[in-house]
Design an enzyme around this catalytic site. Structure first.
Site, mmCIF file in Angstrom:
data_model
loop_
_atom_site.group_PDB
_atom_site.id
_atom_site.type_symbol
_atom_site.label_atom_id
_atom_site.label_comp_id
_atom_site.label_asym_id
_atom_site.label_seq_id
_atom_site.Cartn_x
_atom_site.Cartn_y
_atom_site.Cartn_z
ATOM 1 N N ALA A 156 8.584 0.938 -4.223
ATOM 2 C CA ALA A 156 7.821 1.678 -2.963
ATOM 3 C C ALA A 156 6.227 2.026 -2.975
ATOM 4 O O ALA A 156 6.719 2.987 -3.578
ATOM 5 C CB ALA A 156 8.999 2.363 -1.744
ATOM 6 N N LYS A 188 -9.523 4.151 3.471
ATOM 7 C CA LYS A 188 -10.244 5.114 4.665
ATOM 8 C C LYS A 188 -11.291 5.836 3.185
ATOM 9 O O LYS A 188 -11.263 6.241 2.442
ATOM 10 C CB LYS A 188 -10.054 6.263 5.730
ATOM 11 C CG LYS A 188 -9.534 5.576 6.593
ATOM 12 C CD LYS A 188 -10.258 4.959 7.784
ATOM 13 C CE LYS A 188 -9.659 3.632 9.068
ATOM 14 N NZ LYS A 188 -10.947 2.800 9.590
ATOM 15 N N ASN A 243 -13.604 10.240 6.371
ATOM 16 C CA ASN A 243 -13.135 8.593 7.390
ATOM 17 C C ASN A 243 -11.851 9.254 8.097
ATOM 18 O O ASN A 243 -10.970 8.324 8.403
ATOM 19 C CB ASN A 243 -13.433 8.083 7.958
ATOM 20 C CG ASN A 243 -14.920 7.411 8.243
ATOM 21 O OD1 ASN A 243 -15.444 8.371 8.551
ATOM 22 N ND2 ASN A 243 -15.584 6.382 7.699
ATOM 23 N N ASN A 289 -10.915 4.218 -7.185
ATOM 24 C CA ASN A 289 -11.757 3.317 -6.337
ATOM 25 C C ASN A 289 -12.057 4.122 -5.427
ATOM 26 O O ASN A 289 -11.085 4.575 -4.451
ATOM 27 C CB ASN A 289 -10.372 2.428 -5.775
ATOM 28 C CG ASN A 289 -11.017 1.142 -6.282
ATOM 29 O OD1 ASN A 289 -11.489 0.765 -6.213
ATOM 30 N ND2 ASN A 289 -9.309 -0.294 -5.767
ATOM 31 N N TYR A 337 -4.664 7.582 -2.086
ATOM 32 C CA TYR A 337 -3.705 6.397 -2.865
ATOM 33 C C TYR A 337 -4.716 7.028 -4.502
ATOM 34 O O TYR A 337 -2.930 6.341 -5.472
ATOM 35 C CB TYR A 337 -4.084 5.090 -2.645
ATOM 36 C CG TYR A 337 -3.155 3.723 -3.215
ATOM 37 C CD1 TYR A 337 -2.289 4.028 -3.222
ATOM 38 C CD2 TYR A 337 -3.604 3.118 -4.088
ATOM 39 C CE1 TYR A 337 -1.731 2.319 -3.506
ATOM 40 C CE2 TYR A 337 -2.830 1.992 -4.812
ATOM 41 C CZ TYR A 337 -1.638 1.198 -4.692
ATOM 42 O OH TYR A 337 -1.247 0.596 -5.503
ATOM 43 N N ASP A 348 15.090 -0.049 1.176
ATOM 44 C CA ASP A 348 13.789 -0.056 2.169
ATOM 45 C C ASP A 348 14.007 0.524 2.916
ATOM 46 O O ASP A 348 15.467 0.335 3.675
ATOM 47 C CB ASP A 348 13.101 -2.133 2.011
ATOM 48 C CG ASP A 348 11.982 -1.887 2.480
ATOM 49 O OD1 ASP A 348 11.444 -1.090 2.872
ATOM 50 O OD2 ASP A 348 11.725 -2.932 1.780
ATOM 51 N N ARG A 365 10.981 -7.097 -0.303
ATOM 52 C CA ARG A 365 9.047 -7.997 0.066
ATOM 53 C C ARG A 365 8.567 -7.718 -0.755
ATOM 54 O O ARG A 365 8.908 -6.566 -2.007
ATOM 55 C CB ARG A 365 8.583 -8.083 1.218
ATOM 56 C CG ARG A 365 7.309 -6.703 1.636
ATOM 57 C CD ARG A 365 6.790 -7.047 2.636
ATOM 58 N NE ARG A 365 5.498 -6.028 1.953
ATOM 59 C CZ ARG A 365 5.334 -5.419 3.254
ATOM 60 N NH1 ARG A 365 5.381 -5.999 4.432
ATOM 61 N NH2 ARG A 365 4.049 -4.543 3.806
ATOM 62 N N GLY A 366 7.367 -8.675 -1.378
ATOM 63 C CA GLY A 366 6.292 -8.393 -2.484
ATOM 64 C C GLY A 366 6.816 -8.372 -4.129
ATOM 65 O O GLY A 366 7.742 -8.750 -4.735
ATOM 66 N N ILE A 367 6.363 -7.078 -4.230
ATOM 67 C CA ILE A 367 6.795 -6.620 -5.858
ATOM 68 C C ILE A 367 8.231 -5.889 -6.063
ATOM 69 O O ILE A 367 8.632 -7.067 -7.406
ATOM 70 C CB ILE A 367 5.646 -5.555 -6.184
ATOM 71 C CG1 ILE A 367 4.358 -6.046 -6.060
ATOM 72 C CG2 ILE A 367 6.211 -5.194 -8.042
ATOM 73 C CD1 ILE A 367 3.106 -5.377 -6.991
HETATM 74 P P1 NAD Z 1 3.928 -4.659 -0.360
HETATM 75 O O1 NAD Z 1 3.592 -3.791 0.667
HETATM 76 O O2 NAD Z 1 4.307 -5.498 -0.043
HETATM 77 O O3 NAD Z 1 6.071 -3.703 -0.751
HETATM 78 C C1 NAD Z 1 5.977 -2.342 -0.881
HETATM 79 C C2 NAD Z 1 7.037 -2.330 0.135
HETATM 80 O O4 NAD Z 1 8.132 -0.479 -0.164
HETATM 81 C C3 NAD Z 1 7.828 -2.743 1.647
HETATM 82 O O5 NAD Z 1 8.795 -3.020 1.730
HETATM 83 C C4 NAD Z 1 7.886 -1.009 2.563
HETATM 84 O O6 NAD Z 1 8.758 -1.108 2.796
HETATM 85 C C5 NAD Z 1 8.310 -0.268 0.972
HETATM 86 N N1 NAD Z 1 8.019 0.766 1.542
HETATM 87 C C6 NAD Z 1 7.017 1.991 2.051
HETATM 88 N N2 NAD Z 1 7.346 2.710 2.596
HETATM 89 C C7 NAD Z 1 8.856 3.351 1.999
HETATM 90 C C8 NAD Z 1 9.779 4.242 2.218
HETATM 91 N N3 NAD Z 1 8.895 5.163 2.457
HETATM 92 N N4 NAD Z 1 10.684 3.571 1.602
HETATM 93 C C9 NAD Z 1 11.395 2.919 1.841
HETATM 94 N N5 NAD Z 1 11.118 1.617 1.636
HETATM 95 C C10 NAD Z 1 9.645 2.063 1.719
HETATM 96 O O7 NAD Z 1 3.592 -3.779 -1.324
HETATM 97 P P2 NAD Z 1 3.568 -4.319 -2.422
HETATM 98 O O8 NAD Z 1 2.758 -5.272 -3.415
HETATM 99 O O9 NAD Z 1 4.704 -5.149 -3.299
HETATM 100 O O10 NAD Z 1 3.729 -3.032 -3.823
HETATM 101 C C11 NAD Z 1 5.117 -2.683 -4.464
HETATM 102 C C12 NAD Z 1 4.259 -1.185 -5.634
HETATM 103 O O11 NAD Z 1 3.266 -1.660 -5.477
HETATM 104 C C13 NAD Z 1 3.478 -0.221 -4.515
HETATM 105 O O12 NAD Z 1 4.263 1.499 -4.899
HETATM 106 C C14 NAD Z 1 2.380 -0.558 -4.930
HETATM 107 O O13 NAD Z 1 1.210 0.603 -4.700
HETATM 108 C C15 NAD Z 1 2.017 -1.022 -6.222
HETATM 109 N N6 NAD Z 1 0.800 -1.601 -6.149
HETATM 110 C C16 NAD Z 1 0.700 -3.100 -6.303
HETATM 111 C C17 NAD Z 1 -0.572 -3.863 -6.634
HETATM 112 C C18 NAD Z 1 -0.965 -4.990 -5.780
HETATM 113 O O14 NAD Z 1 -1.933 -5.671 -6.226
HETATM 114 N N7 NAD Z 1 0.292 -4.859 -4.798
HETATM 115 C C19 NAD Z 1 -0.942 -2.916 -7.620
HETATM 116 C C20 NAD Z 1 -0.673 -1.664 -7.596
HETATM 117 C C21 NAD Z 1 0.214 -1.696 -7.323
#
Ligand code: NAD
Length: 466
Positions: free
Chosen positions: A306, A312, A316, A364, A370, A256, A235-237
């Site tokens: 991933a 938090k 906390n 942040n 993070y 994943d 999903r996502g990126i």
């Molecule tokens: P998301 O939560 O939609 O997707 C992350 C994916 O990683 C999920 O499918 C999840 O199941 C998988 N994942 C998590 N832990 C895992 C593990 N232990 N083993 C295998 N897979 C695992 O997040 P996203 O927004 O698509 O982010 C993708 C990357 O981009 C991340 O590294 C995130 O930190 C980075 N990022 C995102 C943003 C943003 O604005 N969305 C900004 C900066 C960085």
């Protein structure tokens, strides 16, 4: 994800209201679609006066390959290089012509006085750049220059480019490309990326192109025949990365966690890739990846996407949240890289691309865990790049640091903070997963062997940490 304000200001009423109230005015950014021309408009090129023509010659050859419509100022010395590349450049007469790309070869600028040439080139055309236009300056890496006057002049270009990025608005991006002496032939993939709509949400960046080994590619399928692993691909990126790498010709192993099985299999089957259900923090994750890679003859690239957030404030934050984020986002990547490099899971000339975050650059509140993990990713890339440079296998490692990208991760942020994150950048909007994916595809290309140790922000030139 929906951006209601962004949609509203596209209407004529919305535009009026936003203008009158001095609110941000995001424009629809050009984005690349297969089959489209890379450069969608005229290009004005120029160069500083000087003897070294190597960068100008390379630029001319690339624009000739791209069949771009090129303009030039009448007295500019880049004219000879353009003619040698069989480009019939049109004269920039100072009329109404608008430009999609302004490119200036500043490699010959060797002292503070000569910076005036940058002012002269851009000043006269500053109002003539089209929406989603591109401003590019090419120079020499200051850290490799001994002469103080020369080094300060090349370093000064960074301030110019970053200011232009903040000033021009209307989806116009600005970048500085430092090309090492002798690496001029490695410019292709980088120039193609930055002159096109592929770099829609990348602005204010400084890229270093070095002498690493590059390969000729079919530019319509630059990743053809390659096998690439993407973590977090359901999903996502990660999903966008997997889809884009497949579009560019790669077979993608989509990885994943088992809980994401249904979504993961859907993505993998839609792009004719394969699915690997695996938690990357598992003790034997390296071996499992090696097994999957072996079936395809090894990996040409691994994309460490991933990642998780467990926000938090520090007071906390329980230990579990700290450990989990550091473990998934950082420690597992270091461990997997170590395993893959030691066990030849990665082929010669492989590309490693890591996903960091501007949170790791700026910090942040609520994200000590993070931001630590994502800053660590940049450290990992810097240190590994040095090793790869000396190991003669032609591998590279680079990182992308996304800013606010419209995904489930950012949808979960409280409204006011989300809206601030979305607008506090030169594009006044969030980026899309595809913007991160395009940047990763550029790094992953066989033509990008000159890129090693770069961390490029995909953040619309966010004010955070800039
Ligand atoms: P998301 O939560 O939609 O997707 C992350 C994916 O990683 C999920 O499918 C999840 O199941 C998988 N994942 C998590 N832990 C895992 C593990 N232990 N083993 C295998 N897979 C695992 O997040 P996203 O927004 O698509 O982010 C993708 C990357 O981009 C991340 O590294 C995130 O930190 C980075 N990022 C995102 C943003 C943003 O604005 N969305 C900004 C900066 C960085």
């Amino acid at each position: 994800m929906s951006d209601r304000y962004g949609d509203f200001v596209q209407s004529s009423l919305g535009k009026k209201v936003a203008k009158n109230l001095g609110l941000p005015l995001p424009v629809n950014l050009d984005r690349f679609e297969s089959g489209q021309r890379l450069v969608r408009g005229s290009v004005l090129v120029g160069s500083a006066t000087g003897d070294d023509k190597r960068i100008s010659e390379s630029v001319a050859r690339i624009f000739s390959d791209l069949h771009a419509e090129v303009f030039v100022n009448s007295s500019d010395s880049i004219k000879d290089a353009l003619a040698d590349a069989d480009i019939e450049a049109k004269a920039n007469t100072g009329g109404d012509d608008k430009f999609k790309v302004l490119l200036f070869d500043a490699s010959n600028i060797s002292n503070a006085d000569e910076l005036k040439q940058v002012y002269e080139f851009f000043h006269t055309v500053a109002r003539r750049v089209e929406r989603s236009g591109r401003v590019i300056i090419i120079g020499r890496p200051p850290e490799a220059i001994d002469d103080i006057e020369n080094a300060l002049a090349q370093r000064a270009l960074e301030g110019f480019v970053k200011s232009v990025g903040k000033e021009f608005k209307r989806g116009i991006t600005a970048q500085l490309i430092y090309v090492a002496e002798g690496a001029e032939q490695n410019l292709d993939s980088t120039l193609r990326f930055f002159t096109s709509a592929r770099s829609a949400y990348v602005s204010g960046q400084v890229v270093r192109v070095g002498k690493g080994k590059t390969f000729d590619v079919d530019w319509t399928q630059p990743l053809g025949g390659k096998t690439m692993l993407v973590t977090g691909a359901s999903r996502g990126i990660g999903e966008a990365i997997a889809r884009l790498l497949a579009r560019e010709g790669a077979h993608v192993i989509c990885l994943d966690v088992p809980q994401q099985q249904a979504d993961l299999q859907k993505v993998a089957s839609e792009i004719s890739g394969s699915a690997l259900m695996l938690d990357i923090t598992n003790e034997d994750a390296g071996e499992e990846i090696a097994d999957a890679a072996e079936k395809r003859g090894g990996l040409d690239a691994v994309i460490h996407n991933a990642g998780v957030t467990r926000d938090k404030t520090l007071a906390n934050m329980d230990e579990k949240k700290w450990d989990m984020v550091i473990n998934i986002n950082l420690a597992s990547i270091a461990k997997l890289n170590h395993y893959m490099l030691a066990n030849d899971v990665l082929k010669d000339d492989a590309r490693i691309v890591c996903v960091s975050s501007i949170s790791g650059i700026a910090g942040n509140p609520g994200q000590t865990n993070y931001a630590t993990s994502k800053a660590g990713v940049i450290g990992l890339v810097d240190a590994t790049a040095k090793q790869l440079e000396n190991n003669a296998k032609g591998m590279t490692i680079n990182a992308v640091a996304p800013g606010f990208i419209e995904t489930q991760m950012t949808e979960a942020i409280p409204f006011a903070i989300r809206e601030a994150g979305r607008r506090m950048n030169s594009m006044s909007q969030g980026g899309l997963p595809v913007d991160v994916a395009e940047t990763i595809a550029w790094f992953a290309s066989p033509a990008s062997g000159g890129l090693n140790g770069n961390t490029i922000r995909v953040c619309g030139q966010s004010l955070l940490g800039a």
